[in-house]
Scaffold this active site. Structure first.
Site, PDB file in Angstrom:
ATOM      1  N   ASP A  69     -11.013   1.558  -2.874  1.00 35.76           N
ATOM      2  CA  ASP A  69     -11.582   1.221  -1.436  1.00 35.76           C
ATOM      3  C   ASP A  69     -13.275   1.190  -1.695  1.00 35.76           C
ATOM      4  O   ASP A  69     -13.832   1.020  -0.475  1.00 35.76           O
ATOM      5  CB  ASP A  69     -11.197   2.411  -0.540  1.00 35.76           C
ATOM      6  CG  ASP A  69      -9.685   1.993   0.057  1.00 35.76           C
ATOM      7  OD1 ASP A  69      -9.190   0.683  -0.227  1.00 35.76           O
ATOM      8  OD2 ASP A  69      -9.018   2.842   0.484  1.00 35.76           O
ATOM      9  N   ASP A  84       0.646  -1.147   0.027  1.00 34.95           N
ATOM     10  CA  ASP A  84      -0.071   0.075   0.067  1.00 34.95           C
ATOM     11  C   ASP A  84       0.878   1.189  -0.068  1.00 34.95           C
ATOM     12  O   ASP A  84       2.051   1.406   0.483  1.00 34.95           O
ATOM     13  CB  ASP A  84      -1.020  -0.156   1.316  1.00 34.95           C
ATOM     14  CG  ASP A  84      -2.277   0.690   1.155  1.00 34.95           C
ATOM     15  OD1 ASP A  84      -2.287   1.517   0.316  1.00 34.95           O
ATOM     16  OD2 ASP A  84      -3.038   0.536   1.635  1.00 34.95           O
TER      17      ASP A  84
HETATM   18  C1  GLA Z   1      -5.586   1.904   2.602  1.00 32.82           C
HETATM   19  C2  GLA Z   1      -6.254   0.738   1.729  1.00 32.82           C
HETATM   20  C3  GLA Z   1      -7.120  -0.130   2.187  1.00 32.82           C
HETATM   21  C4  GLA Z   1      -6.781  -0.593   3.465  1.00 32.82           C
HETATM   22  C5  GLA Z   1      -6.161   0.361   4.549  1.00 32.82           C
HETATM   23  C6  GLA Z   1      -5.569  -0.033   5.643  1.00 32.82           C
HETATM   24  O1  GLA Z   1      -6.498   2.752   2.854  1.00 32.82           O
HETATM   25  O2  GLA Z   1      -6.713   1.077   0.486  1.00 32.82           O
HETATM   26  O3  GLA Z   1      -7.591  -1.216   1.329  1.00 32.82           O
HETATM   27  O4  GLA Z   1      -5.631  -1.477   3.341  1.00 32.82           O
HETATM   28  O5  GLA Z   1      -5.361   1.311   3.613  1.00 32.82           O
HETATM   29  O6  GLA Z   1      -5.008   0.878   6.417  1.00 32.82           O
END
Ligand code: GLA
Length: 695
Positions: A519, A449
């Site tokens: 997300d 990420d």
């Molecule tokens: C980001 C990712 C999510 C999740 C969060 C965790 O927002 O896009 O899918 O993994 O971080 O903190």
């Protein structure tokens, strides 16, 4: 013959259906003369294409140059800007030579006076009708050259009547499609965030009133995950000037004697048959040539991700229970998202401390991993290696490992700083830390990420020019770490994520096996995100989870499952709190997905109908003689429950067996493509999955 060269002056690159023709003009400039449907008789282009010049409209400004430098009497957007040690700020070139290569061509532009040359390098993908381009600038002298701009490619398209598609989204609104008319002036799409980001994708898509099946589309995708710039300029000379590459804002590069600067590649093509052909060519190119080979021909596993179920509140026992339910449902890969490492109770702490939290995992992470493996699944973890929280061991030990300006307080984004990847010790720390994590645990998958944009790119001990090398150095070192990690752990699958779909690009595709698309898991929003995403990137790379339905939208679970089955299926529901009948439904649909996933992940995708124009969205996937269709009706109106949809890509003379919820039909390919298939949907959030097979 993919490459024909006429009298050392005209260079034509042919793919199966297209030709791209360049020419050395009488004045030595290299210009593009044609890009479109295939023309084999290249000698026909042997006529002057230079326009008459006057004091305000010089020939070099008017020419559709293949790679225009800044300088001389040129005022269009350029591809290259450099400065020699004596302050001369232009590159006065001649086409000095060329070299044929396997499936490609190299053209050499040399400065008339200074020891500097630019190689333009082309590779052809004949079957996909795609050309890969990039540039290499070489310092052949004894003094430094300062590069201030170095794009990957420039294209000249005849006419100023194009429309441009871009994806100007935001977090949770990725791939939000917008269209602009380019009739005059300049339009720029870019990212200055140090990542691809959600606000634009590093690509151009220019068309002349194209739809899915008809009319001209020119497209190009940049294989780069950092700051990029796409400039589209309707010139006063009736052609459109496209420049694509690394963003020149806050960029410079010192090219020392003997050094070369290599740009990222652009994959560009032309389709005379609208957006569908563009997508097919791009998807095939990505599947055959760009995806990492370890998984490119294997279907992705159905995964479970804990994020929406447990957020930061990860505990060994609760994850074990989730894993048991996931295994019961048929999940093959169990992933613990954020919250598993040292003291990570919320997003204010612990980034950088990549060891399992002993409070959450008193017997170590292997207890959970063994449990997951015992249930017949693989295990995966979330990481965010480029970041650090102030409240972390790593930051306390190395407060100087972040980007910042010495005399200002540093800004935080999501409570975190960005690690200074221009430092070799940070690169080594990152690689060794991740290597150790993978060596100490049986980990099959990582979700990598990146949750904040880069800013304040001051790196300690550097001068003001070197500060402008930070953005690109960050990218090349980021790629280096992933490449080396993959070499050490070739069996590990890695997903690219940046707050959702902020790192979906062809640069990331070389190093990652899939993208986290967004997300936003709301099934209705997803239909739009997924459809637009599919214009450029393949379904396999589109991770799509089913999550618990938010309060504000009561979407039926079958609808949500069908939406996610359009990509690489994942489950993100809180299975510990899920009713048994819902778990049974998920289990049933995972079973169905496993039967069809090869078709979805490797088949040709056809956007048959779209909610932009029609009442239902229908998408077809076709792999050889088998296919599936997903159809979605978000909101039925006036009791309408019959929709006729024309299929694509079938054998006209063949007979197909169509299976739709227990109903079986046998119809000819031509009937299904010309008259169409009746799809029955009714009410709100109705959907169906239809399968067909050539008999
Ligand atoms: C980001 C990712 C999510 C999740 C969060 C965790 O927002 O896009 O899918 O993994 O971080 O903190």
């Amino acid at each position: 013959m993919p490459i024909t060269i006429y009298q050392d002056r005209i260079f034509a690159l042919h793919t199966n259906h297209t030709s791209y023709v360049m020419k050395k003009e009488e004045n030595g400039l290299l210009s593009q003369v044609y890009w479109g449907k295939r023309i084999d008789a290249v000698q026909d282009f042997d006529e002057s294409s230079l326009r008459g010049e006057n004091s305000y409209h010089m020939a070099a400004d008017q020419a559709m140059e293949e790679y225009a430098p800044f300088g001389g009497m040129r005022y269009k957007e350029s591809a290259l800007k450099l400065e020699f040690a004596d302050g001369t700020k232009d590159f006065r070139y001649q086409l000095a030579g060329y070299q044929r290569m396997e499936n490609g061509l190299e053209l050499i532009l040399k400065d008339e006076f200074y020891p500097c040359q630019v190689k333009l390098i082309y590779r052809l993908y004949e079957e996909e009708d795609i050309i890969r381009r990039h540039a290499v600038v070489e310092n052949l002298g004894k003094e430094d050259i300062l590069l201030e701009k170095c794009a990957s490619a420039q294209f000249g398209l005849a006419g100023c009547d194009f429309k441009s598609l871009q994806f100007n989204g935001a977090w949770a609104k990725e791939f939000y499609k917008k269209q602009d008319s380019l009739q005059g002036g300049k339009k720029v799409y870019e990212s200055l965030r140090g990542s691809t980001a959600h606000v634009a994708n590093p690509c151009f898509v220019l068309h002349r009133d194209a739809d899915e099946w008809n009319n001209d589309v020119y497209f190009g995708l940049l294989a780069y995950s950092g700051n990029f710039k796409v400039s589209l300029e309707a010139t006063p000379y009736d052609w459109t000037n496209v420049v694509i590459g690394i963003n020149d804002t806050d960029f410079s590069w010192v090219l020392k004697p003997g050094e070369a600067f290599e740009t990222p590649a652009v994959y560009a093509g032309y389709s005379a048959e609208g957006f569908s052909a563009m997508s097919h060519r791009l998807h095939q190119l990505q599947r055959r040539y760009l995806m990492p080979k370890t998984l490119s021909d294997k279907p992705l596993k159905v995964l479970y991700n804990s994020w929406y179920a447990t957020y930061f509140d990860v505990r060994c026992e609760q994850q074990k229970k989730l894993a048991e339910k996931a295994a019961q449902a048929g999940v093959e890969l169990f992933v613990v998202d954020d919250g598993w490492f040292l003291g990570r109770e919320d997003d204010t702490r612990a980034l950088g401390d990549w060891t399992p939290d002993p409070e959450k995992f008193p017997n170590g992470l292997n207890e959970l991993i063994d449990h997951v493996k015992g249930l017949g699944m693989e295990f995966g973890l979330w990481i965010e290696p480029e970041m650090v929280n102030e409240n972390s061991r790593l930051f306390r030990e190395h407060p100087d490992w972040i980007y910042r300006f010495e005399n200002r307080p540093v800004l935080k984004g999501r409570n975190q700083y960005v690690l200074d990847l221009t430092k070799e010790e940070v690169v080594s720390w990152m690689l060794e830390t991740l290597d150790r994590l993978l060596s100490d645990h049986d980990i099959h998958y990582l979700k990598w990420d990146m949750n904040r944009a880069i800013s304040e790119t001051g790196a300690f001990g550097q001068n003001s020019v070197e500060h402008k090398m930070v953005w690109h150095t960050h990218m090349t070192n980021f790629y280096r770490v992933v490449r080396e990690l993959r070499a050490r752990h070739p069996e590990v699958e890695i997903e690219a994520c940046a707050s959702g779909g902020g790192r979906a690009d062809l640069g990331a595709m070389e190093y990652f096996d899939e993208y986290w698309t967004s997300d936003n898991t709301d099934p209705l929003d997803r239909l739009f995100i997924q459809e637009n995403y599919s214009l450029l990137y393949p379904a396999k790379y589109m991770r799509a989870w089913v999550t618990d339905s938010p309060d504000e939208r009561k979407v039926s679970l079958p609808f949500a499952l069908h939406v996610s089955m359009c990509g690489s299926l994942g489950i993100g529901c809180n299975l510990n709190a899920l009713e048994e009948e819902k778990l049974a439904l998920i289990q049933e649909q995972i079973g169905v997905y496993k039967q069809i996933r090869n078709i979805v992940q490797f088949g040709e995708l056809y956007r048959l109908t779209s909610l932009e124009r029609e009442e239902i969205q229908t998408v077809e996937y076709l792999l050889k003689n088998q296919g599936v269709i997903f159809a979605f009706l978000p909101q039925g109106r006036f009791g309408k429950d019959r929709f006729r949809v024309k299929l694509k890509g079938l054998e006209a003379a063949g007979t197909y067996r169509v299976t739709d919820r227990g109903k079986i039909l046998e119809k000819s390919g031509v009937y299904l493509m010309e008259y169409g298939l009746e799809v029955n949907l009714r009410g709100d959030y109705d959907s169906c999955l239809i399968r067909f097979q050539l008999l």
